[in-house]
Design a protein around this motif. Structure first.
Motif, PDB file in Angstrom:
ATOM      1  N   TRP A 136       1.111  -1.069  -0.001  1.00 35.36           N
ATOM      2  CA  TRP A 136      -0.023  -0.039  -0.067  1.00 35.36           C
ATOM      3  C   TRP A 136       1.025   1.239   0.058  1.00 35.36           C
ATOM      4  O   TRP A 136       0.577   1.973  -0.351  1.00 35.36           O
ATOM      5  N   LEU A 137       1.865   0.672   0.980  1.00 38.06           N
ATOM      6  CA  LEU A 137       2.243   2.360   0.744  1.00 38.06           C
ATOM      7  C   LEU A 137       3.582   2.321   0.085  1.00 38.06           C
ATOM      8  O   LEU A 137       3.408   3.742  -0.827  1.00 38.06           O
ATOM      9  N   ALA A 138       4.088   1.347  -0.850  1.00 38.74           N
ATOM     10  CA  ALA A 138       5.348   1.369  -2.086  1.00 38.74           C
ATOM     11  C   ALA A 138       4.129   2.038  -3.128  1.00 38.74           C
ATOM     12  O   ALA A 138       4.852   2.777  -3.479  1.00 38.74           O
ATOM     13  N   GLY A 161      10.007  -6.760  -2.370  1.00 34.95           N
ATOM     14  CA  GLY A 161       8.950  -6.482  -1.727  1.00 34.95           C
ATOM     15  C   GLY A 161       9.922  -5.043   0.165  1.00 34.95           C
ATOM     16  O   GLY A 161      10.474  -5.054   0.112  1.00 34.95           O
ATOM     17  N   GLY A 162       8.684  -5.329   0.757  1.00 36.93           N
ATOM     18  CA  GLY A 162       8.772  -4.538   1.951  1.00 36.93           C
ATOM     19  C   GLY A 162       9.310  -5.127   2.899  1.00 36.93           C
ATOM     20  O   GLY A 162       8.122  -6.016   3.453  1.00 36.93           O
ATOM     21  N   ALA A 181       9.999   1.824   6.439  1.00 34.39           N
ATOM     22  CA  ALA A 181       9.627   1.184   6.008  1.00 34.39           C
ATOM     23  C   ALA A 181      11.015   0.757   4.878  1.00 34.39           C
ATOM     24  O   ALA A 181      11.348   1.729   5.172  1.00 34.39           O
ATOM     25  N   LEU A 182      11.664  -0.426   4.553  1.00 29.52           N
ATOM     26  CA  LEU A 182      12.774  -0.739   3.603  1.00 29.52           C
ATOM     27  C   LEU A 182      12.175  -1.226   2.722  1.00 29.52           C
ATOM     28  O   LEU A 182      11.373  -2.334   2.709  1.00 29.52           O
ATOM     29  N   TRP A 183      12.339  -0.960   1.507  1.00 30.66           N
ATOM     30  CA  TRP A 183      11.879  -1.964   0.384  1.00 30.66           C
ATOM     31  C   TRP A 183      13.485  -2.413  -0.273  1.00 30.66           C
ATOM     32  O   TRP A 183      14.355  -1.390  -0.843  1.00 30.66           O
ATOM     33  N   VAL A 184      13.083  -3.617  -1.432  1.00 32.96           N
ATOM     34  CA  VAL A 184      14.811  -4.097  -1.636  1.00 32.96           C
ATOM     35  C   VAL A 184      13.590  -4.450  -3.643  1.00 32.96           C
ATOM     36  O   VAL A 184      12.738  -5.063  -2.918  1.00 32.96           O
TER      37      VAL A 184
END
Length: 505
Positions: free
Chosen positions: A134-136, A152-153, A321-324
């Motif tokens: 959602w946040l992405a 993904g996060g 929040a971390l996304w890769v």
């Protein structure tokens, strides 16, 4: 059995009716705190060691009433609290609390799971996957960062943890390619404005100190990292037989909210096989607003991106929040699978086990509070919240610009203003001392709390708007305090100059 009810009965380890009674009492206590928060000095005025003088040397043998504990909080603990949620708090960066965030924390504490793997709490894992998608999407991140892509996060505790796990993943990916004996050749790049957590991550990950490149920025570029400076540093290292490993760029640096040119830096990183990490801990939240999304242009080149929802997105600490781009890089570096954690779902590789995306094994149900924040405020509410703070910061900037005694040091981008008080006769030798004294004076007033930094060798004051309760009247009060303290200091300085001048005649 521990504790005592008001009626004299013992507090149980858990009991729904006792929880209801004490829960109501605690909510009332916290609500009263917020109602009276402006009565407290924003910056605690105590001296080191104050609390040891007020509390017993050892824990009580017998249970004590909750009311006695709360009374001690009021009389002993609160005097040693710096009130981050006060409307007069403008130091560092904000750490937002909200009703929704508080309720989410309460619910998380209530169910109190330890969600290290899917099977340990399926809802905790799946809600985290969903809410970070959602946040992405609010941030308009590329599809590759969604759970339906290769990446993904994951919720980390802080941006410091986020950059550490990114660095560890980058390190292991590179060593797999060039061999473990090349550890001493790995080089990490960042700007002199990059958060100090980057250096700590290097220390933990084993990057040799001499291979940490802290690249100089200039006021002419508003303290953003220059692509030309980066390219030159990389070329020199490659020519010396070293191996470029990771670049950390920033959206909204701590000192001045500088924004690095992500697209240009990202292309340089990609062409050199460098892991590109973007730290959006502070200003990443602003990018949910269309008018600020431009600052994220170039994120499509990133291998990892983080932002702190606990700074400026109404989500109580901690929630980073971390996304890769490629989740397998994290998992290969951080995965452990002892026999006592084996289960069918994990072995079938059909689920996410977040223990393999972070440093510790255990993890709280942090996605609950972020989910509640996003549902109870909605995209429009969150955007309005950020825009209001930026509007208040703009008002403060206008007030500063109207007073010729002050100087704005860098253009304001978000809700932080860097400024300083100019000395009499523009005597630069006195300027740093003058501003240190101004900082001490305004913070000692109890009405506000600001912090400082150093830019191009100049001691600079920072005022960051971001507390949930801050209104226009609080900005006006802060400016009034600054003006009054500045007037007093300048008068004293002029008197000193006059005395020295008379003495030299």
């Amino acid at each position: 059995m521990v504790g005592v009810c008001r009626e004299g009965g013992k507090m149980k380890a858990m009991d729904s009716e006792q929880l209801r009674e004490y829960g109501h009492q605690m909510v009332d206590f916290v609500a009263d705190y917020y109602k009276t928060i402006e009565n407290f000095p924003v910056l605690s005025q105590v001296q080191p060691g104050y609390l040891r003088e007020l509390l017993p040397d050892s824990a009580p043998v017998h249970p004590e009433p909750l009311q006695d504990v709360l009374d001690d909080v009021k009389s002993k603990i609160f005097q040693g609290v710096t009130h981050w949620q006060s409307p007069g708090y403008y130091a560092y960066f904000p750490s937002n609390s909200s009703i929704a965030g508080f309720l989410g924390e309460m619910l998380s504490a209530g169910v109190n799971i330890v969600g290290f793997s899917w099977i340990s709490c399926p809802a905790a894992t799946e809600l985290e996957v969903i809410v970070l998608d959602w946040l992405a999407k609010l941030l308009q991140l590329p599809h590759v960062f969604l759970s339906t892509g290769k990446g993904g996060g994951v919720i980390q505790g802080t941006a410091s943890e986020a950059v550490l796990v990114a660095l560890v993943a980058a390190r292991d990916r590179m060593l797999k390619k060039v061999g473990k004996d090349s550890m001493g050749k790995l080089v990490v790049y960042s700007a002199d404005q990059t958060h100090a957590s980057m250096q700590k991550a290097c220390q933990i990950a084993g990057i040799y100190p001499e291979n940490i490149r802290i690249l100089k920025t200039e006021s002419s570029s508003e303290y953003a990292l220059s692509p030309q400076v980066l390219s030159a540093a990389i070329s020199q290292d490659v020519a010396s037989g070293l191996i470029p490993l990771l670049l950390c760029a920033t959206i909204g640096t701590t000192s001045s909210t500088a924004v690095d040119p992500l697209l240009a830096l990202g292309k340089i990183a990609k062409s050199n096989g460098i892991w590109f990490h973007i730290d959006g801990a502070y200003a990443g939240s602003a990018c949910i607003c269309p008018e600020f999304r431009q600052y994220l242009d170039g994120v499509e080149e990133a291998d990892s991106f983080c932002m702190n929802a606990h700074k400026w997105l109404l989500t109580n600490f901690d929630c980073s929040a971390l996304w890769v781009r490629d989740r397998s890089a994290l998992i290969e570096s951080l995965s452990t699978y002892p026999e006592y954690l084996r289960n069918k779902a994990s072995e079938a590789n059909t689920v996410v086990d977040y223990k393999d995306w972070q440093i510790p094994l255990g993890r709280r149900f942090r996605s609950l509070k972020l989910w509640m924040v996003m549902r109870l405020y909605g995209q429009e509410g969150l955007q309005s919240y950020i825009r209001n703070h930026i509007s208040l910061a703009k008002r403060f900037e206008e007030l500063v610009l109207q007073d010729s005694r002050f100087e704005v040091i860098t253009p304001r981008k978000f809700a932080l203003l860097c400024f300083r008080l100019l000395p009499p006769a523009n005597d630069e030798t006195q300027c740093d001392k003058l501003n240190r004294e101004l900082l001490e004076a305004v913070n000692s007033s109890g009405k506000m709390f600001i912090s400082h930094t150093v830019l191009s060798g100049k001691y600079v004051l920072r005022l960051a708007v971001g507390a949930p309760l801050t209104e226009e009247r609080h900005i006006d009060i802060a400016w009034q305090v600054l003006q009054e303290k500045a007037t007093t200091l300048l008068k004293a300085y002029k008197n000193d100059i006059q005395i020295h001048s008379n003495g030299s005649v």
